[in-house]
Design an enzyme around this catalytic site. Structure first.
Site, PDB file in Angstrom:
ATOM      1  N   CYS A  38       0.842  -1.203   0.000  1.00 26.51           N
ATOM      2  CA  CYS A  38       0.000   0.000   0.000  1.00 26.51           C
ATOM      3  C   CYS A  38       0.880   1.258   0.000  1.00 26.51           C
ATOM      4  O   CYS A  38       1.991   1.250   0.521  1.00 26.51           O
ATOM      5  CB  CYS A  38      -0.889  -0.018   1.243  1.00 26.51           C
ATOM      6  SG  CYS A  38      -1.957   1.430   1.428  1.00 26.51           S
ATOM      7  N   SER A  40       0.535   3.898   1.734  1.00 27.47           N
ATOM      8  CA  SER A  40       0.747   4.476   3.072  1.00 27.47           C
ATOM      9  C   SER A  40       2.116   4.096   3.646  1.00 27.47           C
ATOM     10  O   SER A  40       2.758   4.893   4.320  1.00 27.47           O
ATOM     11  CB  SER A  40      -0.346   4.022   4.041  1.00 27.47           C
ATOM     12  OG  SER A  40      -1.596   4.497   3.606  1.00 27.47           O
ATOM     13  N   HIS A  43       4.765   6.308   2.133  1.00 28.73           N
ATOM     14  CA  HIS A  43       4.863   7.645   2.732  1.00 28.73           C
ATOM     15  C   HIS A  43       5.896   7.643   3.869  1.00 28.73           C
ATOM     16  O   HIS A  43       6.659   8.585   4.028  1.00 28.73           O
ATOM     17  CB  HIS A  43       3.505   8.092   3.297  1.00 28.73           C
ATOM     18  CG  HIS A  43       2.421   8.249   2.265  1.00 28.73           C
ATOM     19  ND1 HIS A  43       2.666   8.677   0.988  1.00 28.73           N
ATOM     20  CD2 HIS A  43       1.082   8.050   2.338  1.00 28.73           C
ATOM     21  CE1 HIS A  43       1.520   8.734   0.319  1.00 28.73           C
ATOM     22  NE2 HIS A  43       0.541   8.348   1.111  1.00 28.73           N
ATOM     23  N   HIS A  59       0.675  -2.694   6.992  1.00 34.54           N
ATOM     24  CA  HIS A  59      -0.530  -2.486   7.798  1.00 34.54           C
ATOM     25  C   HIS A  59      -1.741  -3.122   7.142  1.00 34.54           C
ATOM     26  O   HIS A  59      -2.841  -3.033   7.651  1.00 34.54           O
ATOM     27  CB  HIS A  59      -0.779  -0.974   7.960  1.00 34.54           C
ATOM     28  CG  HIS A  59      -1.011  -0.327   6.634  1.00 34.54           C
ATOM     29  ND1 HIS A  59       0.022  -0.051   5.765  1.00 34.54           N
ATOM     30  CD2 HIS A  59      -2.148   0.015   5.993  1.00 34.54           C
ATOM     31  CE1 HIS A  59      -0.476   0.453   4.649  1.00 34.54           C
ATOM     32  NE2 HIS A  59      -1.791   0.506   4.751  1.00 34.54           N
ATOM     33  N   CYS A 164      -7.038  -3.088   4.520  1.00 32.26           N
ATOM     34  CA  CYS A 164      -6.843  -1.657   4.231  1.00 32.26           C
ATOM     35  C   CYS A 164      -7.592  -1.231   2.983  1.00 32.26           C
ATOM     36  O   CYS A 164      -8.644  -0.609   3.070  1.00 32.26           O
ATOM     37  CB  CYS A 164      -5.372  -1.263   4.131  1.00 32.26           C
ATOM     38  SG  CYS A 164      -5.184   0.482   3.677  1.00 32.26           S
TER      39      CYS A 164
HETATM   40  N1  APR Z   1      -3.788  12.814 -10.560  1.00 34.03           N
HETATM   41  C1  APR Z   1      -4.495  11.658 -10.533  1.00 34.03           C
HETATM   42  N2  APR Z   1      -3.967  10.474 -10.120  1.00 34.03           N
HETATM   43  C2  APR Z   1      -2.682  10.456  -9.746  1.00 34.03           C
HETATM   44  C3  APR Z   1      -1.883  11.631  -9.742  1.00 34.03           C
HETATM   45  C4  APR Z   1      -2.481  12.848 -10.194  1.00 34.03           C
HETATM   46  N3  APR Z   1      -1.799  13.986 -10.221  1.00 34.03           N
HETATM   47  N4  APR Z   1      -0.642  11.285  -9.302  1.00 34.03           N
HETATM   48  C5  APR Z   1      -0.667   9.967  -9.050  1.00 34.03           C
HETATM   49  N5  APR Z   1      -1.885   9.449  -9.301  1.00 34.03           N
HETATM   50  C6  APR Z   1      -2.355   8.068  -9.201  1.00 34.03           C
HETATM   51  C7  APR Z   1      -1.283   7.016  -9.400  1.00 34.03           C
HETATM   52  O1  APR Z   1      -0.970   6.837 -10.767  1.00 34.03           O
HETATM   53  C8  APR Z   1      -1.951   5.790  -8.785  1.00 34.03           C
HETATM   54  O2  APR Z   1      -2.724   5.064  -9.721  1.00 34.03           O
HETATM   55  O3  APR Z   1      -2.827   7.813  -7.883  1.00 34.03           O
HETATM   56  C9  APR Z   1      -2.859   6.393  -7.705  1.00 34.03           C
HETATM   57  C10 APR Z   1      -2.455   6.025  -6.288  1.00 34.03           C
HETATM   58  O4  APR Z   1      -2.576   4.649  -6.152  1.00 34.03           O
HETATM   59  P1  APR Z   1      -1.542   3.732  -5.300  1.00 34.03           P
HETATM   60  O5  APR Z   1      -0.165   4.171  -5.575  1.00 34.03           O
HETATM   61  O6  APR Z   1      -1.928   2.307  -5.547  1.00 34.03           O
HETATM   62  O7  APR Z   1      -1.873   4.162  -3.799  1.00 34.03           O
HETATM   63  P2  APR Z   1      -2.980   3.542  -2.818  1.00 34.03           P
HETATM   64  O8  APR Z   1      -2.370   2.419  -2.067  1.00 34.03           O
HETATM   65  O9  APR Z   1      -4.231   3.353  -3.580  1.00 34.03           O
HETATM   66  O10 APR Z   1      -3.155   4.738  -1.778  1.00 34.03           O
HETATM   67  C11 APR Z   1      -3.747   5.973  -2.171  1.00 34.03           C
HETATM   68  O11 APR Z   1      -4.717   6.464  -0.034  1.00 34.03           O
HETATM   69  O12 APR Z   1      -4.656   5.384   2.007  1.00 34.03           O
HETATM   70  C12 APR Z   1      -4.099   6.402   1.225  1.00 34.03           C
HETATM   71  O13 APR Z   1      -1.813   6.558   2.011  1.00 34.03           O
HETATM   72  C13 APR Z   1      -2.633   6.159   0.926  1.00 34.03           C
HETATM   73  O14 APR Z   1      -2.225   8.378   0.127  1.00 34.03           O
HETATM   74  C14 APR Z   1      -2.437   7.039  -0.266  1.00 34.03           C
HETATM   75  C15 APR Z   1      -3.771   6.922  -0.994  1.00 34.03           C
HETATM   76 ZN    ZN Z   2      -3.135   1.080   3.373  1.00 32.83          ZN
END
Ligand code: APR
Ligand code: ZN
Length: 364
Positions: A38, A40, A43, A59, A164
């Site tokens: 994930c 998170s 980060h 997590h 999650c």
């Molecule tokens: N505009 C739109 N989408 C974007 C942008 C943008 N400027 N920049 C990145 N993304 C997309 C990425 O390409 C990706 O598909 O956002 C998505 C994020 O997905 P993941 O990396 O799989 O992250 P995820 O685990 O889904 O978590 C998303 O939720 O719980 C919180 O901490 C976590 O901040 C994180 C968010």
């Molecule tokens: Zn998570």
């Protein structure tokens, strides 16, 4: 036991032997069976979120109970469980008013178990378990309320995702937003969590679900989970495109599911008058988003934070289990990559590429 340890930000995690003390009163010793990759955790690796190091991240997990501490009654050795990263005390004002995801005692004891101590160490160096879970490891000792009992034979990778991304995403749609049949929705960021917002919105009968991402591969994949339209944010103004797709009005509900000032503002400016902006992504600790108060007032927009899907883990994760078993949400399709614990650094490199869906660590 073996674990992946974060010693320093922006450095690879180190696979090492760690000592794990037995569970104390109200705690459960779990063998980890699956752990989701994930954002998170990333980060913390980047220093965009703060954790005391050395730390064991992870997590989004599920596993099998090995043994239990004094007084534990809800699970026993051999039971399979989902791990919640907000185990709750059951006694604080938030727990007592049905908002266990905001438990005060969990927040006050962040970095340790509820009694303020830790079971993980190498010699006399204690190690922080992320969210009282720390499932990038072969085993963990967690609070009893952080264990959600699974039906026999439920697949652990799918269970981990309920720990999650599924609950956070589907929960944001079901428990935080007020989506009704016919609503229009835009989701900014369609990774592991955003895809689940999409399937939650679909389940609630949204008529239009606009997926917004910077990768074409992710947009195509989002269509499989219920996105009716896609917007490529890497070219052109995504706000204008969302407006265009909603008769110039903006969407009834917009979800920010990446975690940046830019995506928060895009989600804010894409919502219609009287609409709700739901912020799910965790932006870097120093981030701010300059929302102009005049539009907030004149357009009667609502901006809402949504942590852990605004779900009550012990009540709502079993609901996710039921929704999966009845075929109403797809978790199998979300799992696109499997890794061993030794491959964890590669797994986190892959999250920032065009790779679709969710990676899961299944070999420890
Ligand atoms: N505009 C739109 N989408 C974007 C942008 C943008 N400027 N920049 C990145 N993304 C997309 C990425 O390409 C990706 O598909 O956002 C998505 C994020 O997905 P993941 O990396 O799989 O992250 P995820 O685990 O889904 O978590 C998303 O939720 O719980 C919180 O901490 C976590 O901040 C994180 C968010
Ligand atoms: Zn998570």
């Amino acid at each position: 036991m073996k674990a992946a340890i974060l010693y320093e930000t922006n450095q690879p995690l180190v696979i090492e032997e760690v000592e794990l003390d037995p569970p104390k009163k109200g705690e459960v010793h779990v063998k980890i069976g699956a752990a989701g990759v994930c954002r998170s955790d990333l980060h913390f690796m980047h220093g965009d979120a703060i954790i005391q190091t050395p730390a064991i991240l992870g997590h989004e997990g599920a596993g099998t109970v090995l043994d239990v501490g004094e007084g534990v009654t809800s699970v026993k050795p051999g039971d399979d469980v989902i791990l919640s990263f907000v185990p709750n005390c059951g006694r604080c004002p938030y727990c007592l008013t049905g908002r266990a995801n905001l438990c005060d005692l969990h927040g006050a004891t962040s970095g340790t178990l509820f009694d303020g101590t830790n079971r993980l160490h190498i010699g006399d160096q204690y190690i922080t378990p992320m969210g009282k879970v720390g499932c990038f490891a072969q085993e963990a000792v967690v609070p009893e309320t952080g264990c959600i009992l699974l039906p026999k034979g439920f697949p652990l990778p799918q269970a981990a995702l309920i720990g999650c991304s599924v609950t956070t995403g589907v929960g944001a749609a079901m428990y935080n937003a007020e989506i009704t049949p016919g609503s229009t929705v835009a989701v900014f960021g369609v990774g592991g969590v955003g895809l689940n917002v999409i399937q939650g919105a679909r389940l609630l009968g949204a008529s239009k679900i606009i997926a917004v991402d910077i990768h074409q591969s992710k947009l195509e994949f989002a269509s499989k989970f219920g996105a009716t339209n896609t917007v490529d944010a890497s070219s052109g103004d995504p706000v204008a495109k969302v407006k265009e797709l909603t008769d110039g009005l903006g969407a009834d509900y917009t979800f920010e599911v990446f975690g940046s000032s830019e995506t928060v503002l895009n989600a804010y400016h894409s919502v219609k008058k009287g609409g709700q902006v739901i912020i799910v992504g965790i932006a870097p600790v120093t981030a701010t988003a300059a929302i102009d108060p005049v539009s907030l007032v004149r357009f009667e927009r609502t901006v809402k934070g949504c942590y852990y899907g605004s779900a009550r883990p012990n009540i709502d994760m079993p609901t996710m289990v039921t929704l999966y078993k009845s075929g109403q949400i797809d978790i199998d399709g979300l799992i696109t990559r499997e890794y061993s614990l030794d491959e964890i650094n590669q797994a986190y490199k892959d999250i920032d590429t065009t790779e679709i869906g969710r990676g899961v660590i299944t070999k420890f």
